[in-house]
Motif scaffolding. Structure first.
Motif, PDB file in Angstrom:
ATOM      1  N   MET A 237      83.225 119.367  51.711  1.00 14.01           N
ATOM      2  CA  MET A 237      83.370 117.930  51.773  1.00 14.01           C
ATOM      3  C   MET A 237      82.095 117.286  51.259  1.00 14.01           C
ATOM      4  O   MET A 237      81.004 117.666  51.624  1.00 14.01           O
ATOM      5  CB  MET A 237      83.651 117.505  53.214  1.00 14.01           C
ATOM      6  CG  MET A 237      84.024 116.045  53.358  1.00 14.01           C
ATOM      7  SD  MET A 237      84.336 115.604  55.084  1.00 14.01           S
ATOM      8  CE  MET A 237      85.698 116.663  55.461  1.00 14.01           C
ATOM      9  N   TRP A 238      82.243 116.250  50.418  1.00 17.44           N
ATOM     10  CA  TRP A 238      81.076 115.621  49.812  1.00 17.44           C
ATOM     11  C   TRP A 238      80.633 114.444  50.677  1.00 17.44           C
ATOM     12  O   TRP A 238      79.992 114.620  51.683  1.00 17.44           O
ATOM     13  CB  TRP A 238      81.430 115.167  48.393  1.00 17.44           C
ATOM     14  CG  TRP A 238      81.754 116.315  47.505  1.00 17.44           C
ATOM     15  CD1 TRP A 238      82.941 116.991  47.424  1.00 17.44           C
ATOM     16  CD2 TRP A 238      80.882 116.958  46.596  1.00 17.44           C
ATOM     17  NE1 TRP A 238      82.857 117.996  46.512  1.00 17.44           N
ATOM     18  CE2 TRP A 238      81.598 117.995  45.976  1.00 17.44           C
ATOM     19  CE3 TRP A 238      79.564 116.758  46.208  1.00 17.44           C
ATOM     20  CZ2 TRP A 238      81.050 118.821  45.009  1.00 17.44           C
ATOM     21  CZ3 TRP A 238      79.014 117.577  45.243  1.00 17.44           C
ATOM     22  CH2 TRP A 238      79.757 118.595  44.656  1.00 17.44           C
ATOM     23  N   GLY A 239      80.953 113.229  50.295  1.00 24.57           N
ATOM     24  CA  GLY A 239      80.545 112.073  51.076  1.00 24.57           C
ATOM     25  C   GLY A 239      81.504 111.806  52.214  1.00 24.57           C
ATOM     26  O   GLY A 239      82.640 112.254  52.212  1.00 24.57           O
TER      27      GLY A 239
ATOM     28  N   ASP B  87      84.072 113.310  44.280  1.00 25.33           N
ATOM     29  CA  ASP B  87      84.448 114.123  45.424  1.00 25.33           C
ATOM     30  C   ASP B  87      85.574 115.054  44.976  1.00 25.33           C
ATOM     31  O   ASP B  87      85.877 115.150  43.788  1.00 25.33           O
ATOM     32  CB  ASP B  87      84.909 113.187  46.546  1.00 25.33           C
ATOM     33  CG  ASP B  87      84.722 113.759  47.940  1.00 25.33           C
ATOM     34  OD1 ASP B  87      84.951 114.970  48.120  1.00 25.33           O
ATOM     35  OD2 ASP B  87      84.361 112.992  48.852  1.00 25.33           O
ATOM     36  N   GLU B  88      86.214 115.727  45.884  1.00 26.52           N
ATOM     37  CA  GLU B  88      87.401 116.523  45.548  1.00 26.52           C
ATOM     38  C   GLU B  88      88.398 116.393  46.680  1.00 26.52           C
ATOM     39  O   GLU B  88      88.033 116.135  47.830  1.00 26.52           O
ATOM     40  CB  GLU B  88      87.057 117.995  45.318  1.00 26.52           C
ATOM     41  CG  GLU B  88      86.587 118.733  46.543  1.00 26.52           C
ATOM     42  CD  GLU B  88      86.323 120.200  46.264  1.00 26.52           C
ATOM     43  OE1 GLU B  88      86.660 121.013  47.139  1.00 26.52           O
ATOM     44  OE2 GLU B  88      85.755 120.540  45.212  1.00 26.52           O
TER      45      GLU B  88
ATOM     46  N   ARG C 171      90.882 113.153  55.877  1.00 27.77           N
ATOM     47  CA  ARG C 171      89.881 112.259  55.277  1.00 27.77           C
ATOM     48  C   ARG C 171      90.321 110.810  55.424  1.00 27.77           C
ATOM     49  O   ARG C 171      91.513 110.496  55.335  1.00 27.77           O
ATOM     50  CB  ARG C 171      89.697 112.573  53.795  1.00 27.77           C
ATOM     51  CG  ARG C 171      89.254 113.981  53.449  1.00 27.77           C
ATOM     52  CD  ARG C 171      87.816 114.266  53.791  1.00 27.77           C
ATOM     53  NE  ARG C 171      86.885 113.329  53.186  1.00 27.77           N
ATOM     54  CZ  ARG C 171      86.361 113.468  51.968  1.00 27.77           C
ATOM     55  NH1 ARG C 171      86.696 114.507  51.212  1.00 27.77           N
ATOM     56  NH2 ARG C 171      85.493 112.595  51.503  1.00 27.77           N
TER      57      ARG C 171
ATOM     58  N   GLY D  44      81.831 108.606  47.922  1.00 28.20           N
ATOM     59  CA  GLY D  44      82.594 109.566  47.141  1.00 28.20           C
ATOM     60  C   GLY D  44      83.812 108.911  46.508  1.00 28.20           C
ATOM     61  O   GLY D  44      84.318 107.898  46.999  1.00 28.20           O
TER      62      GLY D  44
ATOM     63  N   LEU E 175      85.166 107.675  51.231  1.00 26.01           N
ATOM     64  CA  LEU E 175      85.921 108.103  50.061  1.00 26.01           C
ATOM     65  C   LEU E 175      86.731 106.939  49.513  1.00 26.01           C
ATOM     66  O   LEU E 175      87.389 106.217  50.267  1.00 26.01           O
ATOM     67  CB  LEU E 175      86.855 109.258  50.429  1.00 26.01           C
ATOM     68  CG  LEU E 175      87.779 109.776  49.324  1.00 26.01           C
ATOM     69  CD1 LEU E 175      86.978 110.420  48.202  1.00 26.01           C
ATOM     70  CD2 LEU E 175      88.779 110.779  49.894  1.00 26.01           C
TER      71      LEU E 175
ATOM     72  N   PRO F  46      83.552 118.874  40.107  1.00 26.87           N
ATOM     73  CA  PRO F  46      83.629 117.620  40.854  1.00 26.87           C
ATOM     74  C   PRO F  46      84.841 116.794  40.436  1.00 26.87           C
ATOM     75  O   PRO F  46      85.229 116.775  39.261  1.00 26.87           O
ATOM     76  CB  PRO F  46      82.330 116.899  40.468  1.00 26.87           C
ATOM     77  CG  PRO F  46      81.403 117.987  40.022  1.00 26.87           C
ATOM     78  CD  PRO F  46      82.270 119.025  39.395  1.00 26.87           C
TER      79      PRO F  46
END
Length: 201
Positions: free
Chosen positions: A1-3, A84-85, A27, A58, A6, A101
């Motif tokens: 998990m990035w930020g 993000d993904e 999320r 993200g 989202l 990404p």
């Protein structure tokens, strides 16, 4: 998990599907980003112009058109957002696979082992990408398509719904594989192929 925060860029059908993936992943999506629908609400979420998204948040670009995806991602990167993904819990990602990404995988998608995917690629419902494939940036594999093992797919390629790309083939940058086509030989860059076996349109 990035930020933690989202944003989904694109408030159309693909954007709503990305929201579904985010919810399935637990999320929280802060808002949609879409110049054309700014000020509206979609699925209860605000739609903002991209310029209002905070730096450091993200984002995923949920738009099927690769050229639009490229322009919007560049704009969001320039605003300080971070790609993000989103990978649906019912998608399968094999071992030793690298997702760039912005990767987006829908329910039922299967990305096998040893795959390398560039930035902002999308694998849609029940589509498969076989072992040791290389997907360049912004590749889109639409629902039900089957990309066999060791295939190389160039930048911005669209593989249509239900299409098949056979083992070891290559599809050049900017090409389109039409829905239901069966690719039995390499596809040059920028060409649209249709039929079984696939031939230039």
């Amino acid at each position: 998990m990035w930020g933690e925060e989202l944003y989904v860029a694109g408030a159309g059908g693909a954007g709503r599907e990305a929201l579904d993936i985010a919810l399935a992943c637990g999320r929280t999506v802060a808002a949609f980003l879409d110049d054309f629908r700014a000020g509206e609400k979609v699925r209860g979420l605000r739609v903002l112009p991209p310029s209002e998204a905070p730096a450091g948040a993200g984002y995923v670009v949920a738009i099927a058109d690769a050229s639009v995806r490229e322009r919007l991602a560049a704009r969001l990167d320039g605003l300080g957002l971070i790609p993000d993904e989103l990978v649906h819990p019912r998608a399968t990602i094999g071992p030793e696979t690298t997702l760039g990404p912005g990767f987006l995988a829908h329910a039922g998608a299967l990305v096998s082992s040893g795959v390398i995917a560039g930035v902002h690629c999308q694998v849609h419902y029940n589509a498969t990408v076989g072992h040791d494939c290389v997907l360049a940036d912004r590749v889109t594999v639409l629902p039900g398509a089957n990309v066999a093992g060791a295939v190389r797919i160039g930048t911005g390629v669209l593989v249509g719904s239900g299409a098949v790309v056979l083992q070891g083939r290559s599809v050049g940058a900017g090409a389109v594989v039409g829905a239901g086509a069966v690719v039995t030989s390499d596809v040059p860059p920028g060409v649209v192929v249709v039929g079984s076996p696939a031939r230039p349109r």
